[in-house]
Design a protein around this motif. Sequence first.
Motif, PDB file in Angstrom:
ATOM      1  N   PRO A 349      28.999  29.001  74.269  1.00  0.00           N
ATOM      2  CA  PRO A 349      28.339  29.833  75.082  1.00  0.00           C
ATOM      3  C   PRO A 349      27.167  30.584  74.470  1.00  0.00           C
ATOM      4  O   PRO A 349      26.218  31.210  74.816  1.00  0.00           O
ATOM      5  N   ARG A 402      22.075  31.788  82.461  1.00  0.00           N
ATOM      6  CA  ARG A 402      23.302  31.188  81.721  1.00  0.00           C
ATOM      7  C   ARG A 402      23.668  32.242  80.759  1.00  0.00           C
ATOM      8  O   ARG A 402      24.923  32.568  80.705  1.00  0.00           O
ATOM      9  N   ALA A 405      25.395  35.082  82.596  1.00  0.00           N
ATOM     10  CA  ALA A 405      26.810  34.885  83.374  1.00  0.00           C
ATOM     11  C   ALA A 405      27.670  34.823  82.195  1.00  0.00           C
ATOM     12  O   ALA A 405      28.762  35.058  82.758  1.00  0.00           O
ATOM     13  N   THR A 406      27.513  34.123  81.247  1.00  0.00           N
ATOM     14  CA  THR A 406      28.644  33.653  80.214  1.00  0.00           C
ATOM     15  C   THR A 406      28.757  35.088  79.257  1.00  0.00           C
ATOM     16  O   THR A 406      30.136  35.317  78.472  1.00  0.00           O
ATOM     17  N   GLY A 409      32.002  37.392  79.286  1.00  0.00           N
ATOM     18  CA  GLY A 409      33.207  37.020  78.997  1.00  0.00           C
ATOM     19  C   GLY A 409      33.668  36.712  77.584  1.00  0.00           C
ATOM     20  O   GLY A 409      34.989  36.556  77.073  1.00  0.00           O
TER      21      GLY A 409
END
Length: 607
Positions: A349, A402, A405-406, A409
């Motif tokens: 990621p 991207r 969103a990643t 986490g």
Amino acid sequence: MNAGPAAAVPFTFSDRTAGYVVGRRGREVELRTLDGRPVTLHLTDVTYAHRMRNLGEPYQDATGSMDEHLRPGAFLFSYGPVYPEGGELHYQATELIFVTEAGGTPPYERAGWWTSQLGRLASFYRTSQFGTGPADFADYRTEIRAGGAKTGRHVQETDTISRMVYGMATAYMLTGEEDFLDVAESGSRYLHDHMRFSDPAEDIVYWYHGIDVRGPRESKLFASEFGDDYRAIPAYEQIYALVGLTQTYRLTGDPVIRADIEGTVRLFERCFADRRLGGYYSHIDPVTLSPHSDALGPNRSRKNWNSVGDHAPAYLFNLFLATGEERYRRILEHTFDMIVTHMPDRNSPFVNERFHADWTPDTTWGWQQDRAVIGHNLKIAWNLMRMNATTPKREYLALAERIGATMPGVGRDPQRGGWYDMVQRLPERGRHPFVWHDRKTWWQQEQAILAYLVLAGHTGDQDALLHAREASAFYNAFFLDHDEGGVHFTVLADGLPYLVGDERLKGSHAMSMYHKAELAYLAEVYTRLLVHREPLDLWFRPGAGAHFPQRLLRVAPDVLPPGRVELESVRVDGAPHTDFDARSMTVSLPDTGDRSTVRVRLRPVRS
């Protein structure tokens, strides 16, 4: 219900919990953490509470009004002992920090919060360096202790002066306080007179690493003195030499500053740029000005995130905003094309950050190895969205979204709030291990706040806005030093200040005013104009000889989505001025022969 089995942690410790109130039963408060897990907080007869406050604000006790604040939807931080009990973990709440009431607006989204904070920061650094007298940069020192006193180190570093100049210029832009601009202009002259080397034969400008002012004569330090860059000229030092100069030029149009900036841009294009494969090399040899010299050792023929990407936020966006010139937009476009082409990794990621000359990832270099700096990923997302506003490309938006969103986490602390520093880029057993520690630095919080604010402001993404609010809450709750002033360099995972070594300093090679001022300025801009759709005032101070193309003062606060913000009104030296273009946000400067104070009001475009 408590979080996690006690058997996994068979000892006591103290910790922070961030979350939203779900309900309450007497002294038990049900909380939902940032990632949705349930935690029960246990109040005691000594639990105390207070509200979040800004720099310069008094302590705001809320112990007597806890019942009013502990309602469903309220956002808070808790701190206290944690211990195993009955097969689960028992969270005792000794301290509560209330961020918002149920459904309330966070205090840092109220108009003027970040402006006030920046004014306090500017006053702290101005007083620490120069007291209440004139800003004489001969007395400037790189290192500042926690309380504002200078250390005995006599080396003045070019980059830290420039970062302070940026902070002072930015503080003037938001507050109109003349003293801040005086400091910025004094620092800009000092950089020009003491830190600059002009090579007329090559028609380039480059900047000394610093000068040692111990004794009656200055000793110039041409190449870098730092271990990673020793005896080389690193691109990032030349890049950050421009950060304060460019921001000051935006306000004043000083032709001397403009010439220094353009000379340094020529240095980048002639000595650092890879004309064949694109991007910029990370280091050049101080004798040959070549990136391929054997004397560079492990830095020979290398590229990295800083040498490619840092041009944009440090000076290029601001230079483009000030001039509107296509050549700077083209350099920006090339920079971001290199980022989206070479840095993403389908196996991680996180982006790749270091490269050989042919863009092959270098996973063995120095301290970086195959490790991810979380803030660099967030910085890429933030700046891709800015670039997409002026040159829309599917690739820019896709990578920014991207990353947005990643990253929560893999880089956010879902229990305590805030964002971590470094992790292994590739996962091990389902997670990305920490490299050295789980501490949190101030500048990486900045990148998280701005990345998610700009994603929310440009796209309307409500998840991004939530991440921005939660990151802002952690920063404002734990990085502001209400006792000594300024901002802490590092805090522990639970938000307590980490005051060890260089990280106890308020001024150092790594820390000056830049990131704090950039955060305050752009958080005010994005929140006011894009999120809450409120007007914003800015100040400029062009001189009689201001060197702006077509004598147009460009007052756009940042690269914003087209058609979202316009110029509502202009006052020049206090009098209304009507010669401006609302949509392009440009002001035709009057030819008075004198220096002018220009105050502009920007507003969101009505739908």
